[in-house]
Design a protein around this motif. Structure first.
Motif, PDB file in Angstrom:
ATOM      1  N   UNK A   1       0.833  -1.208   0.000  1.00  0.00           N
ATOM      2  CA  UNK A   1       0.000   0.000   0.000  1.00  0.00           C
ATOM      3  C   UNK A   1       0.867   1.257   0.000  1.00  0.00           C
ATOM      4  N   UNK A   2       1.889   1.229   0.843  1.00  0.00           N
ATOM      5  CA  UNK A   2       2.799   2.373   0.911  1.00  0.00           C
ATOM      6  C   UNK A   2       3.448   2.627  -0.450  1.00  0.00           C
ATOM      7  N   UNK A   3       3.856   1.528  -1.095  1.00  0.00           N
ATOM      8  CA  UNK A   3       4.467   1.691  -2.421  1.00  0.00           C
ATOM      9  C   UNK A   3       3.452   2.252  -3.415  1.00  0.00           C
ATOM     10  N   UNK A   4       2.231   1.705  -3.393  1.00  0.00           N
ATOM     11  CA  UNK A   4       1.222   2.110  -4.375  1.00  0.00           C
ATOM     12  C   UNK A   4       0.857   3.582  -4.248  1.00  0.00           C
ATOM     13  N   UNK A   5       0.855   4.070  -3.016  1.00  0.00           N
ATOM     14  CA  UNK A   5       0.502   5.481  -2.803  1.00  0.00           C
ATOM     15  C   UNK A   5       1.718   6.390  -2.898  1.00  0.00           C
ATOM     16  N   UNK A   6       2.836   5.840  -3.352  1.00  0.00           N
ATOM     17  CA  UNK A   6       4.000   6.675  -3.621  1.00  0.00           C
ATOM     18  C   UNK A   6       4.761   7.133  -2.397  1.00  0.00           C
ATOM     19  N   UNK A   7       4.452   6.570  -1.236  1.00  0.00           N
ATOM     20  CA  UNK A   7       5.176   6.982  -0.035  1.00  0.00           C
ATOM     21  C   UNK A   7       6.467   6.175   0.147  1.00  0.00           C
ATOM     22  N   UNK A   8       6.645   5.207  -0.757  1.00  0.00           N
ATOM     23  CA  UNK A   8       7.786   4.302  -0.676  1.00  0.00           C
ATOM     24  C   UNK A   8       8.134   3.939  -2.116  1.00  0.00           C
ATOM     25  N   UNK A   9       9.415   3.670  -2.370  1.00  0.00           N
ATOM     26  CA  UNK A   9       9.790   3.207  -3.709  1.00  0.00           C
ATOM     27  C   UNK A   9       9.019   1.932  -4.033  1.00  0.00           C
ATOM     28  N   UNK A  10       8.702   1.702  -5.286  1.00  0.00           N
ATOM     29  CA  UNK A  10       8.044   0.442  -5.655  1.00  0.00           C
ATOM     30  C   UNK A  10       9.025  -0.697  -5.452  1.00  0.00           C
ATOM     31  N   UNK A  11       8.654  -1.600  -4.559  1.00  0.00           N
ATOM     32  CA  UNK A  11       9.596  -2.660  -4.179  1.00  0.00           C
ATOM     33  C   UNK A  11       8.801  -3.892  -3.757  1.00  0.00           C
ATOM     34  N   UNK A  12       9.335  -5.073  -4.065  1.00  0.00           N
ATOM     35  CA  UNK A  12       8.667  -6.321  -3.679  1.00  0.00           C
ATOM     36  C   UNK A  12       8.628  -6.419  -2.160  1.00  0.00           C
ATOM     37  N   UNK A  13       7.440  -6.359  -1.557  1.00  0.00           N
ATOM     38  CA  UNK A  13       7.370  -6.283  -0.091  1.00  0.00           C
ATOM     39  C   UNK A  13       7.887  -7.548   0.594  1.00  0.00           C
ATOM     40  N   UNK A  14       7.632  -8.721   0.017  1.00  0.00           N
ATOM     41  CA  UNK A  14       8.121  -9.957   0.632  1.00  0.00           C
ATOM     42  C   UNK A  14       9.651  -9.996   0.640  1.00  0.00           C
ATOM     43  N   UNK A  15      10.253  -9.672  -0.494  1.00  0.00           N
ATOM     44  CA  UNK A  15      11.714  -9.714  -0.537  1.00  0.00           C
ATOM     45  C   UNK A  15      12.323  -8.614   0.323  1.00  0.00           C
ATOM     46  N   UNK A  16      11.609  -7.526   0.474  1.00  0.00           N
ATOM     47  CA  UNK A  16      12.097  -6.487   1.385  1.00  0.00           C
ATOM     48  C   UNK A  16      12.185  -7.036   2.802  1.00  0.00           C
ATOM     49  N   UNK A  17      11.143  -7.716   3.230  1.00  0.00           N
ATOM     50  CA  UNK A  17      11.159  -8.311   4.578  1.00  0.00           C
ATOM     51  C   UNK A  17      12.233  -9.394   4.679  1.00  0.00           C
ATOM     52  N   UNK A  18      12.285 -10.275   3.667  1.00  0.00           N
ATOM     53  CA  UNK A  18      13.307 -11.333   3.700  1.00  0.00           C
ATOM     54  C   UNK A  18      14.706 -10.729   3.775  1.00  0.00           C
ATOM     55  N   UNK A  19      14.918  -9.632   3.074  1.00  0.00           N
ATOM     56  CA  UNK A  19      16.258  -9.045   3.054  1.00  0.00           C
ATOM     57  C   UNK A  19      16.651  -8.536   4.434  1.00  0.00           C
TER      58      UNK A  19
END
Lengths: 216, 216
Positions: free
Chosen positions: B155-173
């Motif tokens: 949601x954060x990515x979609x509303x432009x408050x965050x870079x578009x990024x794969x949320x699962x891989x962000x957490x895994x990273x």
DNA sequence: TTGGTTCTTGACTGGATGGTCAAACTTGAT
DNA sequence: ATCAAGTTTGACCATCCAGTCAAGAACCAA
């Protein structure tokens, strides 16, 4: 006067040293493969010869005909692994374009996580136990290589061809991220669901991550 | 007519269920601490009760007076760990500022790697073995939490408050990077040298990494 | 101090585990 | 086909290991 037999192995039960027969080659490979499966999930002490024998489809005494001991099998696996473990980092080329070189290194490590997850877990198990069997390898070979490449990365940063970044942590981060996909595959699989390849989407994400980090 | 004894435990050898005595509390804690040390480095099957007893400075039968079995000790450790393992991610606040929230999450995980490395290795060991004892926890509790927070990140990515990024891989990273400092501490220590804290410089590096990744 | 309760441990058991051995079976060069 | 070398295995052994037990030591309320 008894003619001394020229034949036979030096020690009874010891397989011939020189060129191995077809059967030797085949069964040694089968055993190493089975042992890799077992050691990589249970660690050295948690693995049993009976498990390995069952996995290999051989009898336990048969295993010990090809290898002197449980320890010898494990040592053989580790030795073969370490031989190739450093290659991806070795290939980091001082003559190449910095960002492309690091991206390629990351991609090589990710490939190894994809193609050799059991080897990765064998290594992880060893480190978790404090690296008792590969301490010298880490302190000498690995450390020297990392120092050398960290120096290269630092040079690249200093000359502005790369963002200023801690070279050691940059290397560690690549290890951490790529190995995670092999070592924690069970967890990722359970979270993402059955029909999902754990590595799906990993490469684009890592490219995005390092592209943004490394731009000067 | 014999008077039935009101006293004693339900089963012989079973410590009382209710409020524990001082000695109970103290020794249970000593045992859990010793067991954590041993299980986290050798895994469940690689650990022995004798090792744990020696580490705890107690006799083996004494261990089994406080816990029903080797398995019970291990289960107790895992249960306590899982209780707190999810907290850092739970704290990710939908009301907060996206980048700051993720940075804070990363920092909380890094703190856990610093403060509870043995717990981290216990968890890593469990996952390496295929997570047989915590499969339900991962499939239910953890998966649900991750799905929920991944939704929030998306949601954060979609509303432009965050870079578009794969949320699962962000957490895994974040998991991969922070756990690496605990699980592979032995390797990092050997590479960076004796006088070095493995975590030195980790936090600035990770801040740099995620700052660059997350900027919209 | 007394007496019941909690805590501790030496001695033990049954089963697993790494490893041995001699006998039997297979292979392949002649 | 023959036979010496290479391969396989059932039976076995010593040790290790989780767990038991009964008897003794420490604790504590009266």
């Amino acid at each position: 006067m008894p003619v001394p037999k020229k034949s036979a192995a030096e020690k009874p039960g010891t397989p011939p040293r020189g060129p191995r027969s077809r059967i030797q080659k085949r069964n040694r490979q089968i055993i190493l493969d089975a042992a890799l499966e077992v050691f990589s999930t249970h660690g050295f002490r948690g693995a049993t010869l009976d498990q390995i024998a069952a996995e290999a489809g051989l009898s336990k005494p048969n295993l010990l005909y090809y290898f002197d001991s449980k320890d010898a099998i494990h040592r053989d696996l580790l030795t073969r692994l370490l031989d190739t473990w450093l290659d991806p980092l070795r290939m980091l080329d001082a003559q190449g374009e910095p960002q492309a070189e690091i991206m390629a290194y990351m991609r090589r490590k990710l490939e190894m996580a994809r193609d050799f997850p059991r080897e990765s877990r064998l290594f992880a198990n060893e480190i978790l136990q404090g690296a008792p069997r590969i301490e010298q390898f880490i302190r000498n070979d690995l450390r020297q290589l990392v120092d050398e490449k960290a120096q290269l990365l630092a040079d690249w940063s200093r000359t502005g061809r790369l963002a200023p970044v801690d070279p050691y942590h940059l290397i560690f981060s690549i290890w951490a991220l790529t190995q995670h996909y092999a070592d924690f595959a069970a967890q990722i699989g359970m979270i993402r669901g059955a029909g999902h390849d754990p590595l799906d989407g990993a490469e684009p994400f890592l490219e995005q991550l390092y592209t943004r980090l490394l731009a000067p």
